[in-house]
Every structure is written in C-alpha cells, then in structure tokens.
Design a protein around this motif. Structure first.
Motif, PDB file in Angstrom:
ATOM      1  N   UNK A   1       0.841  -1.199   0.000  1.00  0.00           N
ATOM      2  CA  UNK A   1       0.000   0.000   0.000  1.00  0.00           C
ATOM      3  C   UNK A   1       0.877   1.249   0.000  1.00  0.00           C
ATOM      4  N   UNK A   2       1.945   1.201   0.781  1.00  0.00           N
ATOM      5  CA  UNK A   2       2.857   2.348   0.848  1.00  0.00           C
ATOM      6  C   UNK A   2       3.538   2.576  -0.498  1.00  0.00           C
ATOM      7  N   UNK A   3       3.967   1.490  -1.141  1.00  0.00           N
ATOM      8  CA  UNK A   3       4.645   1.598  -2.435  1.00  0.00           C
ATOM      9  C   UNK A   3       3.739   2.265  -3.467  1.00  0.00           C
ATOM     10  N   UNK A   4       2.458   1.892  -3.461  1.00  0.00           N
ATOM     11  CA  UNK A   4       1.495   2.479  -4.395  1.00  0.00           C
ATOM     12  C   UNK A   4       1.271   3.962  -4.108  1.00  0.00           C
ATOM     13  N   UNK A   5       1.059   4.276  -2.839  1.00  0.00           N
ATOM     14  CA  UNK A   5       0.778   5.666  -2.471  1.00  0.00           C
ATOM     15  C   UNK A   5       1.976   6.561  -2.776  1.00  0.00           C
ATOM     16  N   UNK A   6       3.176   6.063  -2.478  1.00  0.00           N
ATOM     17  CA  UNK A   6       4.405   6.816  -2.750  1.00  0.00           C
ATOM     18  C   UNK A   6       4.540   7.081  -4.245  1.00  0.00           C
ATOM     19  N   UNK A   7       4.376   6.032  -5.025  1.00  0.00           N
ATOM     20  CA  UNK A   7       4.521   6.157  -6.470  1.00  0.00           C
ATOM     21  C   UNK A   7       3.501   7.136  -7.036  1.00  0.00           C
ATOM     22  N   UNK A   8       2.285   7.029  -6.572  1.00  0.00           N
ATOM     23  CA  UNK A   8       1.208   7.885  -7.054  1.00  0.00           C
ATOM     24  C   UNK A   8       1.507   9.354  -6.765  1.00  0.00           C
ATOM     25  N   UNK A   9       1.936   9.630  -5.523  1.00  0.00           N
ATOM     26  CA  UNK A   9       2.233  11.016  -5.144  1.00  0.00           C
ATOM     27  C   UNK A   9       3.379  11.576  -5.978  1.00  0.00           C
ATOM     28  N   UNK A  10       4.471  10.831  -6.071  1.00  0.00           N
ATOM     29  CA  UNK A  10       5.645  11.332  -6.791  1.00  0.00           C
ATOM     30  C   UNK A  10       5.336  11.536  -8.270  1.00  0.00           C
ATOM     31  N   UNK A  11       4.550  10.621  -8.835  1.00  0.00           N
ATOM     32  CA  UNK A  11       4.185  10.731 -10.251  1.00  0.00           C
ATOM     33  C   UNK A  11       3.405  12.016 -10.503  1.00  0.00           C
ATOM     34  N   UNK A  12       2.704  12.500  -9.475  1.00  0.00           N
ATOM     35  CA  UNK A  12       1.947  13.735  -9.617  1.00  0.00           C
ATOM     36  C   UNK A  12       2.697  14.949  -9.077  1.00  0.00           C
ATOM     37  N   UNK A  13       3.988  14.771  -8.818  1.00  0.00           N
ATOM     38  CA  UNK A  13       4.810  15.893  -8.396  1.00  0.00           C
ATOM     39  C   UNK A  13       4.688  16.260  -6.929  1.00  0.00           C
ATOM     40  N   UNK A  14       4.081  15.381  -6.135  1.00  0.00           N
ATOM     41  CA  UNK A  14       3.950  15.674  -4.705  1.00  0.00           C
ATOM     42  C   UNK A  14       5.011  14.940  -3.890  1.00  0.00           C
ATOM     43  N   UNK A  15       5.607  15.641  -2.934  1.00  0.00           N
ATOM     44  CA  UNK A  15       6.536  14.985  -2.019  1.00  0.00           C
ATOM     45  C   UNK A  15       5.772  14.047  -1.100  1.00  0.00           C
ATOM     46  N   UNK A  16       6.488  13.099  -0.511  1.00  0.00           N
ATOM     47  CA  UNK A  16       5.806  12.054   0.240  1.00  0.00           C
ATOM     48  C   UNK A  16       6.705  11.544   1.360  1.00  0.00           C
ATOM     49  N   UNK A  17       6.104  11.306   2.522  1.00  0.00           N
ATOM     50  CA  UNK A  17       6.850  10.792   3.673  1.00  0.00           C
ATOM     51  C   UNK A  17       6.515   9.324   3.922  1.00  0.00           C
ATOM     52  N   UNK A  18       7.521   8.484   3.914  1.00  0.00           N
ATOM     53  CA  UNK A  18       7.320   7.099   4.357  1.00  0.00           C
ATOM     54  C   UNK A  18       7.887   7.007   5.773  1.00  0.00           C
ATOM     55  N   UNK A  19       6.976   6.951   6.735  1.00  0.00           N
ATOM     56  CA  UNK A  19       7.348   6.911   8.143  1.00  0.00           C
ATOM     57  C   UNK A  19       7.200   5.457   8.573  1.00  0.00           C
ATOM     58  N   UNK A  20       8.326   4.771   8.598  1.00  0.00           N
ATOM     59  CA  UNK A  20       8.262   3.327   8.756  1.00  0.00           C
ATOM     60  C   UNK A  20       9.201   2.854   9.849  1.00  0.00           C
ATOM     61  N   UNK A  21       8.732   1.949  10.676  1.00  0.00           N
ATOM     62  CA  UNK A  21       9.572   1.433  11.758  1.00  0.00           C
ATOM     63  C   UNK A  21      10.851   0.831  11.189  1.00  0.00           C
ATOM     64  N   UNK A  22      11.887   0.807  12.014  1.00  0.00           N
ATOM     65  CA  UNK A  22      13.157   0.210  11.590  1.00  0.00           C
ATOM     66  C   UNK A  22      12.916  -1.238  11.198  1.00  0.00           C
ATOM     67  N   UNK A  23      13.521  -1.653  10.098  1.00  0.00           N
ATOM     68  CA  UNK A  23      13.372  -3.048   9.669  1.00  0.00           C
ATOM     69  C   UNK A  23      12.054  -3.327   8.972  1.00  0.00           C
ATOM     70  N   UNK A  24      11.404  -2.270   8.467  1.00  0.00           N
ATOM     71  CA  UNK A  24      10.122  -2.516   7.804  1.00  0.00           C
ATOM     72  C   UNK A  24      10.319  -2.727   6.305  1.00  0.00           C
TER      73      UNK A  24
END
Ligand SMILES: [Zn+2]
Ligand SMILES: [Zn+2]
Length: 479
Positions: free
Chosen positions: A147-170
């Motif tokens: 889900x994160x990979x999709x949301x990240x890709x979608x945002x960046x493709x539309x020129x929006x910055x994106x934060x992946x806030x993920x626990x260590x080892x995720x």
C-alpha cells in the motif's frame, strides 16, 4: 581532458562535450576541462550561466548599520560568518574571501565563478524499455509495504513529495522500487541520497542487482566509480553538492540522521540538486519535527508503517543500571551485568553489536573484552581505515563482537545480531539514535527477536522516550 579549440568542434550551436560535462552539475570555472574561449561562446549564446561563488547578503536590517558584510557561499549554502576567511589572492590580486565550509571540494573564493548548463538536456539516456518493468526484484511486499509503495509512487508521479514513516526493519528500500522503476521508464533522473557512506555501499550492489539494465552511480567520499550520466545516482548527501538542477525526483533515506539534522548545507545540496518543483520522497523511522508536523497537519502526504515486514513486533529495550561505567572502562573492567550477558551470548553463539559513546572507549573496551577471552572482538569508528573490512568480517561471522560508536546505528544489517549500549545515558545517544540502535535487532524473519540492552548510570529522558516510541509503534502495529 578535452580541450576544445577548433571551431568545427562546436556543432551548430553548442558542443555536446560541454553539454555532457556540465548538464545537471555546477562547477567552478577553473575546474572545467574546456578553454575559456569555448566557455565564453556558450555563455554568449545562453547555453551556460556563470555566477559568483560567494556573494554578500543582508541577513537582517540591523546589518545595514554594521560595516562588516555578511557572506554567503553559493556552492554549499554556508552563511556562518565564522566559516569564511580571507587570503591575499594571486588571481584577483586583492584580499579575497573564501569559504572554509566546503574547502575539501576545492577552494571557492569571492573571485570564483560557478558555471552551470542551462541549454537543452542531452538525449535521454533512458534504458530502452518496451514499457515492461526494469525492476527484477522477485520478493513479495507485505500488505502494508505494498500500500505504501502504491501511495508513494502515485504522489511522486503527480509531483507531490511524500513521507514514508516506517519502523526500523520494515523494508523501506523495497517500498521505493516501484516509484524508481516508473520514474526511470519515464526517462527521469533519480537520486537516492543517504547520510552515510556505509549506507551507500550497502545500497549500491542491492540496487544494481534489482535494476540490472540501469546505469547506476554510487557517490561517496573516496568512491572511484562515478558515471556522470547515470540515470540513478546513489549518493551521500555531501556528494550531491556537485549537482545542480539535475534530478526529477530525489529520495532521502534516513532523513533524520545526524548530518541532515545539524548541517543545513545538506538540505541546501538537495534543493540545488533537484530540478525546481521536483518531488522528494522522505524515508525515515523517526521523522524530524518539521516533517512530522507537516505530515500530521496534512500538508505533506505520507504513510505510516508500524509493522516490520516479517510481522513481528519491534524488540523493546531493557534498562540495566551498572553504576559508573566510565570508570569501569578506564580501569579495564567490564561491569558485571555486561560480562554476564557477553558470556550467555557466547554460549548461544550470537553475534553482538556493542555501542559506546566515544572512539577512546571503543579502543579501551575492545581491549578489555579481548582480555576477558572474547578473542573474536573488534572495534570500529568513523576514522578507522579498516572499518569496511571489519564490518565485512562481522557480516561473514569471523568477528563475533563489534564494539562501535554511533556510526553503525543504521544501515548495517546483520541477521540475528543482538545489541547492547554501554553508557546509554551519555548525551550522544539521543532518542533518535537509541531508536535506530534498537532497530538493529530482529530484522530478519529467521530471527525476528533478540536482546537490546541499555546499560546506564541513571535513566535519561532520551532513553525513556526511545522505549516509549518503540512501544507506541508496537501498539499501533496491533501488538
Ligand atoms: Zn562553501
Ligand atoms: Zn580572488
């Protein structure tokens, strides 16, 4: 060195050598391997621009009343007046100000000029793609990662910055493959910046095997391989300073990590390396305050991943009081609880990271541990010339105990490792560092748990906060 002097070298309007050399970069004029004449022609025709490397600025209206000028370095962004000095300059024959902050990259003086390409981009070096994926990774993402990979890709493709806030080892790296793949297929230039050399060295072979047909360059101090035209650049933040207006998309791994935290030059370098409006993908386990609040207020898109990819909770640190550990180390004694732990772990044949606050303590403690009969022990720190060999020996099991400063707090992943911090109450161990250090444990699905011990002489707020943060993430992860 190419020296272009013949008129015929200039294809109708500009030289493709100059274009290739300068595109996406910014150099001091004296660094260019072209004659002044060639540069001048390109300048006149508007293919390159030149600007002074150091300029004066007014930081505050009060400065208008002071006679001293305030300087700013346009290469590294330095505005700290203490970091400027002056010398009598052989070139301009004046007393000439220079920037000490970026001196290691070659001196920039008030009379230096910075040159960059503003003409057309070179023909895309994009790998020939029939639309099929470049990424050859065959692993599977967890539902959350996916889900994160999709949301990240979608945002960046539309020129929006994106934060992946993920626990260590995720498994943050796997999350960005999709977005990298899409950007590369669109012919974009992509950078992956990380604060540490070790992380670049770890990521480079990984991404090369995942994107075998893509030209990938790894830049860190002392790296020999750097293809200027690589489509994907993996770089320490420091090395990004050579780029200007180059990348269509930049990922910043471990945005919270030490140099970014304290060194505004690195934020400047990222801004300069990116094309205007290029989106940034931030990856972190412990976002700095500004990013966190932008995300929580909905100003920055993002996603939070509270579970490790293998589905097990984060190991929670345990606190152990050991009294005056500084004195124990100086006297060459191991605090009893630490010795006991080392013995138990030896029986269990576990590999250990042992973090200490200073380089001196790394040396002293390594010696003491070896004397106690743990012969396969080594110490590493940032300046250690054998650092990479030792880390490799640790990875392949030749070394069982690695005593280290915070340099190994992130990036270096060794399955099954367990961790202790001796002197967890020392100031160098802030909340972020302690969370990262704890995050070294239990990262592999074969060995998803393990000890993380804080040996201390009095609990600190940082220790308590680190533990609370980890417990909170576990709670949000449904544990
Ligand atoms: Zn500078
Ligand atoms: Zn000068």
């Amino acid at each position: 060195m190419m020296l272009l002097t013949r008129k015929s070298d200039l294809s109708p309007n500009f030289s493709s050598d100059v274009q290739r050399f300068l595109y996406g970069k910014e150099y001091r004029a004296e660094e260019l391997p072209f004659s002044d004449q060639v540069i001048k022609e390109h300048l006149n025709k508007g293919y390159v621009t030149m600007r002074p490397a150091i300029t004066a600025y007014n930081a505050h209206f009060l400065d208008l009343f002071s006679y001293r000028k305030k300087w700013q370095c346009n290469r590294c962004g330095n505005r700290d007046q203490e970091s400027f000095a002056s010398c009598s300059c052989a070139r301009c024959r004046k007393e000439c100000v220079y920037c000490r902050h970026c001196l290691t990259m070659g001196i920039v003086r008030a009379c230096s000029r910075l040159v960059r390409w503003v003409g057309p981009a070179p023909a895309a070096s994009a790998p020939k793609s029939d639309g099929s994926e470049l990424c050859t990774w065959t692993g599977t993402l967890s539902e959350e990662q996916n889900a994160a990979a999709f949301a990240l890709d979608h945002a960046l493709a539309h020129g929006d910055s994106f934060l992946v806030w993920a626990v260590t080892g995720s498994g943050k790296t796997e999350i960005i493959y999709k977005a990298i793949d899409r950007a590369l297929r669109e012919g974009h230039h992509v950078a992956l910046a990380t604060p540490r050399t070790d992380v670049v060295r770890e990521l480079l072979p990984r991404l090369r095997s995942v994107f075998p047909t893509v030209s990938i360059s790894g830049l860190y101090a002392g790296s020999e391989e750097a293809y200027p035209e690589a489509q994907l650049v993996i770089s320490t933040a420091h090395q990004l300073i050579h780029y200007a207006n180059c990348f269509d998309c930049i990922f910043i791994d471990e945005v919270d990590a030490f140099p970014f935290h304290y060194d505004p030059m690195l934020a400047f370098a990222v801004q300069k390396a990116a094309k205007p409006g290029a989106p940034i993908g931030y990856l972190t386990a412990t976002p700095p305050e500004a990013l966190k609040s932008a995300y929580l207020k909905g100003k920055l898109k993002g996603v939070k991943i509270t579970r490790r990819y293998h589905g097990h909770p984060l190991p929670v640190p345990r606190f152990h009081w050991v009294g005056n550990w500084t004195r124990s180390i100086q006297k060459g004694q191991l605090p009893k609880p630490l010795l006991d732990w080392l013995l138990t772990k030896k029986q269990q044949a576990r590999q250990l990271f042992l973090f200490v606050p200073t380089v001196t303590m790394v040396r002293e403690l390594t010696e003491t541990i070896q004397k106690e009969g743990f012969v396969r022990t080594a110490g590493v720190h940032a300046e250690d010339p054998d650092r990479h060999t030792k880390v490799n020996d640790f990875r392949n099991g030749k070394i069982r105990i690695l005593v280290t400063t915070t340099i190994l707090e992130r990036g270096v992943t060794v399955p099954g490792v367990e961790v202790a911090v001796l002197g967890a109450d020392d100031r160098v161990f802030d909340t972020c560092a302690l969370v990262q250090i704890s995050g070294r444990v239990g990262r592999s699905s074969a060995s998803p748990s393990g000890d993380i011990l804080f040996f201390h002489n009095g609990k600190t707020l940082a220790m308590v906060r680190a533990r609370r943060q980890i417990e909170q993430m576990n709670k949000e992860g449904g544990f």
